[in-house]
Write an enzyme that holds these catalytic residues in place. Sequence first.
Site, PDB file in Angstrom:
ATOM      1  N   THR A  31     -12.827  -4.722  14.037  1.00 53.71           N
ATOM      2  CA  THR A  31     -13.953  -3.914  13.568  1.00 53.71           C
ATOM      3  C   THR A  31     -13.873  -3.777  12.052  1.00 53.71           C
ATOM      4  O   THR A  31     -12.792  -3.709  11.464  1.00 53.71           O
ATOM      5  CB  THR A  31     -13.957  -2.514  14.208  1.00 53.71           C
ATOM      6  N   ASN A  82      -6.100   1.009  11.085  1.00 53.42           N
ATOM      7  CA  ASN A  82      -5.759   0.420   9.796  1.00 53.42           C
ATOM      8  C   ASN A  82      -6.780   0.712   8.692  1.00 53.42           C
ATOM      9  O   ASN A  82      -6.447   0.658   7.512  1.00 53.42           O
ATOM     10  CB  ASN A  82      -5.601  -1.104   9.958  1.00 53.42           C
ATOM     11  N   SER A 133       0.121   4.180   8.162  1.00 53.24           N
ATOM     12  CA  SER A 133       0.230   5.229   7.160  1.00 53.24           C
ATOM     13  C   SER A 133       0.702   4.561   5.874  1.00 53.24           C
ATOM     14  O   SER A 133       0.139   3.551   5.452  1.00 53.24           O
ATOM     15  CB  SER A 133       1.195   6.324   7.634  1.00 53.24           C
ATOM     16  N   TYR A 147      -5.027  10.997  -1.276  1.00 52.55           N
ATOM     17  CA  TYR A 147      -4.539   9.966  -0.359  1.00 52.55           C
ATOM     18  C   TYR A 147      -3.346  10.515   0.429  1.00 52.55           C
ATOM     19  O   TYR A 147      -3.271  10.360   1.649  1.00 52.55           O
ATOM     20  CB  TYR A 147      -4.135   8.731  -1.160  1.00 52.55           C
ATOM     21  N   LYS A 151      -2.723  11.091   4.486  1.00 49.00           N
ATOM     22  CA  LYS A 151      -1.634  10.396   5.173  1.00 49.00           C
ATOM     23  C   LYS A 151      -0.590  11.357   5.737  1.00 49.00           C
ATOM     24  O   LYS A 151      -0.070  11.145   6.837  1.00 49.00           O
ATOM     25  CB  LYS A 151      -0.980   9.389   4.227  1.00 49.00           C
ATOM     26  N   THR A 182      -1.715  -6.646  -1.654  1.00 45.93           N
ATOM     27  CA  THR A 182      -2.813  -6.950  -0.736  1.00 45.93           C
ATOM     28  C   THR A 182      -4.172  -6.726  -1.370  1.00 45.93           C
ATOM     29  O   THR A 182      -5.191  -6.867  -0.708  1.00 45.93           O
ATOM     30  CB  THR A 182      -2.725  -6.051   0.517  1.00 45.93           C
TER      31      THR A 182
END
Length: 275
Positions: A31, A82, A133, A147, A151, A182
């Site tokens: 998704t 994710n 996480s 953030y 988390k 990434t």
Amino acid sequence: MSTWFITGTSSGFGRLLTERLLARGDRVAATLRTPAALDDLREQHGDRLWVERLDVTDPAAVRTVVDRAFADLGTVDVVVNNAGYGVFASVEEASDEQVERVVATNLLGSIHVVRAALPHLRAQGGGRVLQVSTAGGQTTYPNFSYYHASKWGIEGFAQTLAAEVAPFGITVTIVEPGATPTGFGAGLDRAPVMPEYDRTPAGDVRRALADGAFPLPSDPGKLVQAMIDHVDSGSTALRLPLGPDTYEDVRAALLARLAEHEAQREVAYSVAATS
């Protein structure tokens, strides 16, 4: 062959995980907000890749998509939360909209996915939940306060969830990646910089990220494979720290917290009710 449901598959860990699972013959329900981003994988892997548009901040859409995935695929062995959004700004610099979005995506979005999946996982007799996480779910860095808020919150949720669903054969693992190349850093949302914070830890981290001095010590391919290997091994460990920075930073943070906690023993006991 196992079946995985993964959110946030357009790039980063979600995309790499999808690629790796499909390459070894698994099925993936992927998704993302822009389904066309996976057109190349659909051409290669056909009906082993199930793709659906999803914005995890929309609870009704989450329920609809999760229900459809289980209906179409029958069994889903692993649910991977994710999808994420990062804000890089000091507490004072971030906008209300940025604060709300990071909480809506990283905390509430993950909660919506879990709540939608649980009836199906219970009905099929078990399954796994991987909650992505970060090292920042156990420690903190300047400019990442919101953030971290999301988390740290999702880790508390996932740890409670693990205890509640264990009797149903459902296991939960909190995956804590460290800094990894990434593209996450480049994709961070930012806010107008306040000069008052230039000569503070927030300014130091901002400059380190800008000039490339912020270390990215982990290999994203190895990190994703470690997630897959963890599931394949049948491990029921609650947390999976990934990356040398995660291990060292979280260890240091936990030791510091324990030392601070133990230093307050006397005052903690001083408020006990007397009989």
